[in-house]
Write an enzyme that holds these catalytic residues in place. Structure first.
Site, PDB file in Angstrom:
ATOM      1  N   THR A   1       3.269   3.448  -6.808  1.00 32.39           N
ATOM      2  CA  THR A   1       3.315   3.864  -5.410  1.00 32.39           C
ATOM      3  C   THR A   1       2.714   5.259  -5.311  1.00 32.39           C
ATOM      4  O   THR A   1       2.190   5.801  -6.295  1.00 32.39           O
ATOM      5  CB  THR A   1       4.765   3.851  -4.880  1.00 32.39           C
ATOM      6  OG1 THR A   1       4.750   4.108  -3.468  1.00 32.39           O
ATOM      7  CG2 THR A   1       5.627   4.900  -5.571  1.00 32.39           C
TER       8      THR A   1
ATOM      9  N   ILE B   1       0.865  -1.177   0.000  1.00 34.25           N
ATOM     10  CA  ILE B   1       0.000   0.000   0.000  1.00 34.25           C
ATOM     11  C   ILE B   1       0.902   1.226   0.000  1.00 34.25           C
ATOM     12  O   ILE B   1       1.825   1.318   0.809  1.00 34.25           O
ATOM     13  CB  ILE B   1      -0.917   0.048   1.241  1.00 34.25           C
ATOM     14  CG1 ILE B   1      -1.577  -1.315   1.494  1.00 34.25           C
ATOM     15  CG2 ILE B   1      -1.949   1.155   1.104  1.00 34.25           C
ATOM     16  CD1 ILE B   1      -2.477  -1.793   0.407  1.00 34.25           C
ATOM     17  N   CYS B   2       0.649   2.152  -0.924  1.00 34.96           N
ATOM     18  CA  CYS B   2       1.348   3.430  -0.915  1.00 34.96           C
ATOM     19  C   CYS B   2       2.871   3.217  -0.946  1.00 34.96           C
ATOM     20  O   CYS B   2       3.372   2.454  -1.761  1.00 34.96           O
ATOM     21  CB  CYS B   2       0.890   4.225   0.314  1.00 34.96           C
ATOM     22  SG  CYS B   2       1.265   5.971   0.294  1.00 34.96           S
ATOM     23  N   SER B   3       3.609   3.874  -0.046  1.00 29.89           N
ATOM     24  CA  SER B   3       5.065   3.791  -0.067  1.00 29.89           C
ATOM     25  C   SER B   3       5.590   2.466   0.461  1.00 29.89           C
ATOM     26  O   SER B   3       6.811   2.261   0.507  1.00 29.89           O
ATOM     27  CB  SER B   3       5.676   4.948   0.735  1.00 29.89           C
ATOM     28  OG  SER B   3       5.200   4.952   2.069  1.00 29.89           O
ATOM     29  N   GLY B   4       4.706   1.558   0.836  1.00 29.33           N
ATOM     30  CA  GLY B   4       5.146   0.208   1.181  1.00 29.33           C
ATOM     31  C   GLY B   4       5.854  -0.465   0.027  1.00 29.33           C
ATOM     32  O   GLY B   4       6.620  -1.419   0.228  1.00 29.33           O
TER      33      GLY B   4
END
Length: 335
Positions: free
Chosen positions: A134, A114-117
């Protein structure tokens, strides 16, 4: 009896709370919807931290981890999600975590971020040779990893068919895109009607497919008395660039044009043309707010064709042009 799919999400210091709670709530809501239908739950939901206990989020409050990730048997998990946070360099340098993720990957059916993961997955080498996205502000950092095909204008890279994405390892864009990813996962597991029911229950915008540009379309309205109309309303947001004239819509719905117009008027209080214009306008607004594309591209993607058509519609409904709207409400761009 169907087996429970165990969904786990990591948590770490300064994790983005919505990256965790947004997707997990979608799976929890799927269980709620099944309970309303008299069916058993489909998902077991788990939060994994460095240790069991509270994990401080970037919002300042804590989430409660059920277990430490290092104590979990990866083979017991169906899906593992890796969220983003404030200082991803700490996680990206945590060799114990990276080793655990690498050993976990072949043992779970689905592995996503998720996102910057996505930066954590990249640091673990799990995105090598794959397409990834991202949060818009981290696209440059993700692009520093060689061997990753970074696509900054995708909502997510999950595709259960493996044709426009990956069914096993996938990524998602910024924050709320994790909710869209979770809806796509639920749709793959339990079907589109369940995903639509969850979106309505959570008052979400059901977005377009992950491979398309990151913008939201109008939430499908409450179920219509006319099944053919309900199916058409679910189809329209994913086909904004197509011919959506009355005749084309009637052909799609397998209804006579006059009957379709009557159904729109009776159940929605608006004609097909105005309804389509409203959905296209909402899609264009979201694209401009996200600063994802030029005015010309927005006009093309949302079915307005020429930018002048988009401009006239914005002035008609919002009393402002698309360029000014983007300047007022769009995200700041980085030089």
């Amino acid at each position: 009896m169907e087996s429970i799919r165990h969904i786990a999400c990591l948590a770490f210091a300064d994790v983005m709370s919505l990256d965790v709670t947004g997707p997990l709530q979608v799976f929890a809501s799927a269980n709620d919807e099944r309970a309303r239908q008299g069916l058993p739950p489909s998902y077991g939901i788990h939060l994994l931290g460095p240790e069991a206990g509270p994990v401080k989020t970037s919002a300042g409050f804590a989430l409660m981890a059920d277990r430490a990730w290092r104590e979990v048997d990866p083979a017991s998990l169906d899906t593992l999600l890796v969220p983003g946070g404030m200082d991803m360099q700490i996680q990206c340098r945590d060799q114990e975590l990276l080793d655990w993720l690498r050993s976990t990957e072949p043992q779970v059916r689905r592995f996503g971020s998720i996102c910057s993961g996505a930066l954590i997955l990249a640091a673990a080498g799990l995105l090598d040779g794959r397409q990834a996205t991202t949060h818009w502000s981290d696209v440059e950092a993700l692009s520093c990893h060689e061997g990753i095909e970074v696509t900054g204008d995708r909502l997510h890279t999950y595709d259960p068919a493996g044709q426009d994405g990956d069914p096993h390892i996938f990524t998602s864009a910024g924050v709320t895109a994790g909710i869209d990813l979770a809806l796509a996962l639920v749709e793959a597991d339990l079907g589109r009607p369940m995903a639509l029911a969850i979106a309505r229950r959570l008052v979400l915008f059901l977005r377009r497919q992950g491979g398309q540009t990151q913008f939201s379309a109008l939430l499908t309205p409450e179920p219509c008395r006319t099944p053919k109309l309900a199916a058409l309303l679910a189809w329209i947001p994913a086909n904004l660039g197509a011919d959506l004239s009355l005749e084309a819509l009637a052909a799609q719905a397998k209804m006579a044009p006059r009957s379709l117009s009557r159904a729109f008027a009776q159940e929605l209080g608006v004609g097909p043309g105005k309804y389509v214009e409203r959905v296209r306008l909402e899609a264009a607004r979201t694209l401009l707010q996200d600063s994802q594309a030029s005015i010309a591209t927005v006009a093309r993607l949302t079915g307005f064709g020429h930018p002048e058509n988009l401009r006239r519609t914005f002035h008609k409904h919002l009393s402002v042009g698309p360029q000014e709207y983007a300047q007022r409400f769009g995200r700041p761009t980085h030089n």
